[in-house]
Design an enzyme around this catalytic site. Structure first.
Site, mmCIF file in Angstrom:
data_model
loop_
_atom_site.group_PDB
_atom_site.id
_atom_site.type_symbol
_atom_site.label_atom_id
_atom_site.label_comp_id
_atom_site.label_asym_id
_atom_site.label_seq_id
_atom_site.Cartn_x
_atom_site.Cartn_y
_atom_site.Cartn_z
ATOM 1 N N ASP A 138 0.869 -1.182 0.000
ATOM 2 C CA ASP A 138 0.000 0.000 0.000
ATOM 3 C C ASP A 138 0.912 1.240 0.000
ATOM 4 O OD1 ASP A 138 -1.537 2.176 0.714
ATOM 5 O OD2 ASP A 138 -2.674 1.116 2.269
ATOM 6 N N SER A 185 20.961 -8.586 -0.240
ATOM 7 C CA SER A 185 21.260 -10.025 -0.239
ATOM 8 C C SER A 185 22.578 -10.205 -0.969
ATOM 9 C CB SER A 185 20.149 -10.786 -0.975
ATOM 10 O OG SER A 185 20.581 -12.098 -1.280
ATOM 11 N N TYR A 239 13.747 -11.965 -7.651
ATOM 12 C CA TYR A 239 14.334 -11.667 -6.333
ATOM 13 C C TYR A 239 15.710 -11.022 -6.504
ATOM 14 C CZ TYR A 239 16.074 -12.435 -1.556
ATOM 15 O OH TYR A 239 16.590 -12.263 -0.290
ATOM 16 N N LYS A 286 16.919 -7.279 -5.299
ATOM 17 C CA LYS A 286 17.958 -7.051 -4.286
ATOM 18 C C LYS A 286 19.132 -6.252 -4.872
ATOM 19 C CE LYS A 286 15.869 -8.691 -0.792
ATOM 20 N NZ LYS A 286 15.567 -7.835 0.373
#
Ligand code: NAD
Length: 241
Positions: free
Chosen positions: A53, A128, A141, A145
């Protein structure tokens, strides 16, 4: 650890494996911590909400500051892992991964920096090792990252003059629900899979959440006063394979 006691901190993903450890470590050092997550979490104060949101993410730093009395430390820790090759990824996978992993830290940093500009502060992002050295079969992903890593380097550069240090921690495997659910989804026993993984790490085991939280707290503290824009790999000596 110098300079955390009495400071006001906001931690996203506070209900998660690493998030809980970060909240506990910062509180142990004497910080007043406002946690936020979709799930309820332990903290001095808690704000429940969904980082997808945009209005919620935009307003979070001000809401936290109003609730706890200040804002000196922001930890962008919440994240999701989206697995599988690009040919398996849906538009919704892309939208969700970028919204939670990239857009929310962007919105939170954008709103927090003006609040921190008078007194300085520290922002720590959870990137990461895959954001620095891509690993296989997780393109959404990995690219999210990499964006967090790049955002960290850019903001570290741009806001150092305001006394705001922005750094990132880049873990390899950490024993949290994020890792364990991946094994379970592949039909593996998480404990057995982690035993196998432990043997691949030069230090003899994958990270526990506390190992990562300690480095996050260090970067948030004055002990890291000369660090900004750094991507700190915390991997037990294990390079990305
Ligand atoms: P986790 O799944 O245990 O915790 C993540 C938390 O983020 C959860 O509490 C979840 O509710 C929250 N979250 C997710 N989507 C949200 C949303 N839309 N709104 C609000 N909250 C939301 O994961 P973790 O292992 O503790 O990971 C923490 C961070 O560390 C993540 O950014 C992750 O990418 C990073 N990381 C983890 C590992 C690992 O091996 N576990 C490795 C490298 C980096």
């Amino acid at each position: 650890m110098q300079g955390i006691s009495g400071k006001y901190a906001l931690v996203t993903g506070a209900a998660g494996g690493i998030g809980q450890a970060i909240v506990a470590r910062l509180r142990k050092e004497g910080a007043i911590v406002c946690g936020t997550d979709r799930e309820t979490a332990e903290a001095d104060h808690f704000i429940q909400g969904d980082l997808m949101d945009a209005r919620f993410a935009d307003s979070l730093p001000q809401t936290a500051q109003d609730m706890i009395g200040g804002l000196d430390i922001v930890i962008n820790n919440a994240g999701i892992i989206t697995r599988g090759e690009i040919t398996q990824a849906t538009d919704e996978d892309y939208r969700r991964t970028m919204a939670i992993n990239v857009e929310a830290p962007f919105r939170i940093c954008r709103a927090a920096i003006p609040l921190m500009a008078d007194n300085g502060g520290a922002i720590v992002n959870l990137a990461s090792c895959w954001g620095v050295h891509p690993g296989p079969n997780h393109p959404l992903y990995v690219m999210s990252k990499a964006a967090v890593a790049s955002l960290t380097q850019c903001l570290g550069l741009d806001h150092a003059h305001q006394g705001i240090r922005v750094n990132a921690v880049c873990p390899n495997e950490v024993n949290t629900p994020m890792l364990r659910t991946g094994f379970a989804a592949r039909g593996l026993d998480p404990d057995a899979a982690i035993e196998t993984l432990n043997a691949s790490v030069p230090l003899g085991r994958i990270a526990e959440a506390q190992d990562i939280a300690d480095v996050v707290a260090f970067l948030a503290s004055d002990d890291a006063r000369y660090m900004c824009g750094a991507l700190l790999e915390v991997n037990g000596g294990k390079p990305v394979q």
